[in-house]
Design an enzyme around this catalytic site. Structure first.
Site, short mmCIF file in Angstrom:
data_model
loop_
_atom_site.label_atom_id
_atom_site.label_comp_id
_atom_site.label_asym_id
_atom_site.label_seq_id
_atom_site.Cartn_x
_atom_site.Cartn_y
_atom_site.Cartn_z
N ARG A 68 0.90 -1.22 -0.10
CA ARG A 68 -0.01 -0.06 -0.10
C ARG A 68 0.99 1.18 0.11
NH1 ARG A 68 -4.80 -1.94 2.77
NH2 ARG A 68 -5.24 -3.57 1.10
N LYS A 72 4.56 4.46 5.48
CA LYS A 72 4.55 5.40 6.65
C LYS A 72 5.21 4.94 7.80
CE LYS A 72 1.92 8.98 8.18
NZ LYS A 72 3.04 9.56 8.61
N LYS A 96 1.51 -2.84 12.14
CA LYS A 96 0.51 -1.97 12.70
C LYS A 96 -0.43 -1.53 11.91
CE LYS A 96 3.31 0.57 15.34
NZ LYS A 96 4.05 1.54 15.85
N ASP A 101 -6.19 -1.30 10.27
CA ASP A 101 -6.77 -1.01 9.04
C ASP A 101 -6.52 0.77 8.55
OD1 ASP A 101 -7.98 -3.03 8.05
OD2 ASP A 101 -9.82 -2.80 9.33
N LYS A 108 10.32 3.47 8.42
CA LYS A 108 10.87 4.21 9.41
C LYS A 108 12.04 4.72 9.17
CE LYS A 108 9.75 4.38 14.03
NZ LYS A 108 8.30 4.56 14.55
N SER A 365 -2.29 10.13 12.11
CA SER A 365 -1.45 10.63 11.22
C SER A 365 -2.22 10.42 9.60
CB SER A 365 -0.22 9.87 11.08
OG SER A 365 0.87 10.49 11.90
P1 NAD Z 1 10.03 10.94 23.26
O1 NAD Z 1 11.50 11.37 22.81
O2 NAD Z 1 8.77 12.09 23.28
O3 NAD Z 1 9.98 10.76 24.66
C1 NAD Z 1 10.64 9.46 25.38
C2 NAD Z 1 11.05 9.60 26.59
O4 NAD Z 1 11.61 8.32 27.07
C3 NAD Z 1 11.92 10.75 27.18
O5 NAD Z 1 11.18 11.45 28.27
C4 NAD Z 1 13.01 10.04 27.35
O6 NAD Z 1 14.00 10.98 28.48
C5 NAD Z 1 12.93 8.91 28.10
N1 NAD Z 1 13.64 7.71 28.00
C6 NAD Z 1 14.73 7.50 26.93
N2 NAD Z 1 15.56 6.51 26.97
C7 NAD Z 1 14.91 5.93 28.34
C8 NAD Z 1 15.44 4.84 29.34
N3 NAD Z 1 16.20 3.95 28.88
N4 NAD Z 1 14.58 4.84 30.24
C9 NAD Z 1 13.58 5.47 30.79
N5 NAD Z 1 13.29 6.47 29.98
C10 NAD Z 1 13.69 6.69 28.90
O7 NAD Z 1 9.36 9.65 22.50
P2 NAD Z 1 7.87 9.24 22.22
O8 NAD Z 1 7.78 9.90 20.95
O9 NAD Z 1 7.26 9.39 23.49
O10 NAD Z 1 8.48 7.66 21.94
C11 NAD Z 1 8.35 6.73 22.79
C12 NAD Z 1 8.39 5.33 22.30
O11 NAD Z 1 6.71 5.22 21.58
C13 NAD Z 1 9.22 5.00 21.25
O12 NAD Z 1 9.30 3.54 21.39
C14 NAD Z 1 8.39 5.42 19.92
O13 NAD Z 1 8.93 4.43 18.93
C15 NAD Z 1 6.92 4.98 20.47
N6 NAD Z 1 6.19 5.63 19.42
C16 NAD Z 1 5.86 6.97 19.26
C17 NAD Z 1 4.80 7.45 18.52
C18 NAD Z 1 4.60 9.20 18.46
O14 NAD Z 1 3.37 9.43 18.14
N7 NAD Z 1 5.45 9.88 19.19
C19 NAD Z 1 4.03 6.56 17.81
C20 NAD Z 1 3.83 5.25 17.99
C21 NAD Z 1 5.14 4.72 18.65
#
Ligand code: NAD
Length: 473
Positions: A68, A72, A96, A101, A108, A365
């Site tokens: 598709r 993303k 995901k 859907d 990535k 998104s």
């Molecule tokens: P972010 O950078 O906003 O926040 C991450 C937080 O985790 C920060 O506060 C950082 O200090 C903390 N952190 C980093 N390493 C750490 C550790 N070893 N132990 C404890 N805390 C730690 O990132 P986010 O956007 O909130 O993303 C967090 C997770 O969610 C990631 O795995 C990301 O892939 C996933 N995710 C994010 C989104 C999104 O929309 N932002 C969507 C889907 C999945």
């Protein structure tokens, strides 16, 4: 563990988890291999002048699937990133999108950088240069590849990426749709910033609507009063904690950050803590909770729900035997390794998997991308129309009954939805219906005995169908 090994383990972990679903489906080995393979990966190395010295940065954009289009997935800014990590995350995006859907392939990206080391202007120049590399090599465009925020990136970086693309391709009328997670004033959609955290909230609400699921996890009742430990207090962790605390009455009993953790049995106020972290840069010295230097150890704290919302591979076979949470809601990507997943399953700890739990981000998104392609805010055409119709219904009720309607009826019925109402409604529907599909597979398919396998079962079936429909040549 070295960074290289961590990324490789993460990729293998995702593959092993998917293999289980593939075996149960009995999928043809060739199709399975086609689905699991990462289609292509771009590596870029580019120089940027920082404080009078030239620094060379390395970044990746992996396209796991393009059955598709567009493909993303977020862009991460992290010093720990490597190609294996990016490939694992791209694969997760494919699964995901299929689970919830959202009609996209999986991709990535990552830039190997510690964003804390650079000021705003330096980050702007580095991000723009990275975006230019991606766009000119066919890895950034509204039709083919659309990034979004991830760890270390947010609205600011997405606005810079959109603007870079616009300057490269000013004739592309859909330029705003080349990236999602933009600020609202730059073409973003209302509700995207908190979408992933809100998705976690909606998913947990749906889980708690099913007493049999709650019982299986060794709990009873509603979310109210449940003790929750959150790891990572960034975009996803903070928003999930804040919404669950303020709207569902959960108690945030611990917050784990990379440089320390806090615990408090009577609960931590997420808004107050977030303001403190913004002001001081960390959790150290926060007055209303106990500080723990060995932050990682708090993953083992006794609680009802553990929400890992930071990075991958934090629950491994070493600490899995000590985890005391009854339910793990994987807000981060890949927080539980394949081996740990097995240990936790044997111990009866229920896991709601990442590919479902954090899909709220990509769902919203998708709404933003559609909004950008339609060039119009959601609700603009129908809001007043719905409002007038609501007033008519209330008036008719009043005339028929001879009684005047209470104020809340007027507020609720005679109100046209605004963009945020519509986005949240679409997100809620996505999280609820996806959970119901996952639960149905878990209950009905004999060999499926956990939510992760059920989610991958759904993803693989959908992706395989689309490969077979198109035909492989
Ligand atoms: P972010 O950078 O906003 O926040 C991450 C937080 O985790 C920060 O506060 C950082 O200090 C903390 N952190 C980093 N390493 C750490 C550790 N070893 N132990 C404890 N805390 C730690 O990132 P986010 O956007 O909130 O993303 C967090 C997770 O969610 C990631 O795995 C990301 O892939 C996933 N995710 C994010 C989104 C999104 O929309 N932002 C969507 C889907 C999945």
């Amino acid at each position: 563990m070295t960074t290289k090994l961590r990324g490789l383990d993460f990729r293998k972990s995702v593959d092993h988890m998917v293999d289980k679903a593939i075996r149960i489906i009995g999928l043809d080995a060739g199709i399975a291999k086609a689905i699991k393979s990462c289609n292509n990966v771009l590596t870029v190395r580019f120089p940027v002048e920082i404080k009078g010295k030239v620094e060379v940065f390395t970044g990746w954009r992996a396209v796991h699937s393009a059955h598709r289009l567009p493909s993303k997935g977020g862009i991460r800014f992290s010093i720990h990133s490597d190609q294996n990590e990016v490939e694992a995350l791209a694969a997760l995006m494919s699964y995901k999108c299929a689970i919830v859907d959202v009609p996209y392939g999986g991709s990535k990206g990552a830039l190997k950088i510690d964003p804390r080391k650079y000021d705003r202007d330096e980050m702007r120049r580095i991000t723009r240069r990275f975006a230019r590399e991606l766009a000119t090599k066919g890895f950034l465009s509204p039709a083919v590849n659309v990034p979004a925020p991830d760890m270390g990136t947010g609205q600011r970086e997405m606005a810079w990426i959109a603007d870079t693309y616009k300057h490269l391709y000013p004739e592309d009328i859909n330029y705003l749709a080349c990236v999602t997670g933009k600020p609202v004033h730059s073409g973003g959609v209302r509700g995207r910033v908190e979408a992933t955290g809100r998705g976690v909230q909606y998913a947990l609400r749906e889980f708690f609507r099913h007493p049999d699921c709650v019982k299986e996890a060794g709990m009873e009742g509603s979310l109210e009063g449940k003790r929750v430990v959150v790891q990572g207090f960034g975009n996803v962790g903070y928003n999930a904690a804040h919404l669950l605390h303020s709207q569902d009455g959960v108690k945030i009993t611990a917050v784990i950050e990379y440089n320390g953790a806090l615990s408090c049995e009577s609960g931590i106020d997420p808004v107050k803590l977030y303001a403190y972290i913004q002001e001081t840069g960390g959790v150290t010295g926060y007055p209303d909770a106990e500080f723990h230097k060995d932050a990682h150890k708090l993953l083992e704290l006794d609680c009802d729900i553990l929400i890992p919302a930071a990075i991958e591979s934090v629950v491994t076979e070493e600490n899995a035997p000590n985890i005391k949470a009854k339910l793990i809601a994987e807000a981060a990507n890949g927080p539980v390794t394949f081996e740990a997943d097995r240990v936790l399953h044997e111990r009866g700890i229920v896991i709601l998997p990442d590919a479902y739990m954090n899909a709220g981000g990509v769902a919203v998104s998708y709404f933003e991308w559609v909004r950008n392609l339609s060039h119009m805010r959601f609700g603009r055409m129908e809001r007043r129309h719905d409002e007038v119709r609501g007033h008519c219904i209330v008036k008719a009720m009043e005339e028929i009954t001879g009684k005047s309607a209470p104020d809340w009826v007027l507020t609720e019925i005679a109100k046209g939805p605004d963009e945020l109402d519509l986005v949240n409604s679409g997100l809620d529907d996505t999280m609820r219906s996806s959970f119901q599909q996952i639960r149905a597979v878990k209950d009905e398919v004999d060999a499926v005995d956990d939510y992760r396998t059920a989610a991958y079962y759904i993803a693989i079936e959908k992706i395989a169908k689309s490969y077979l429909d198109i035909g492989i040549y």
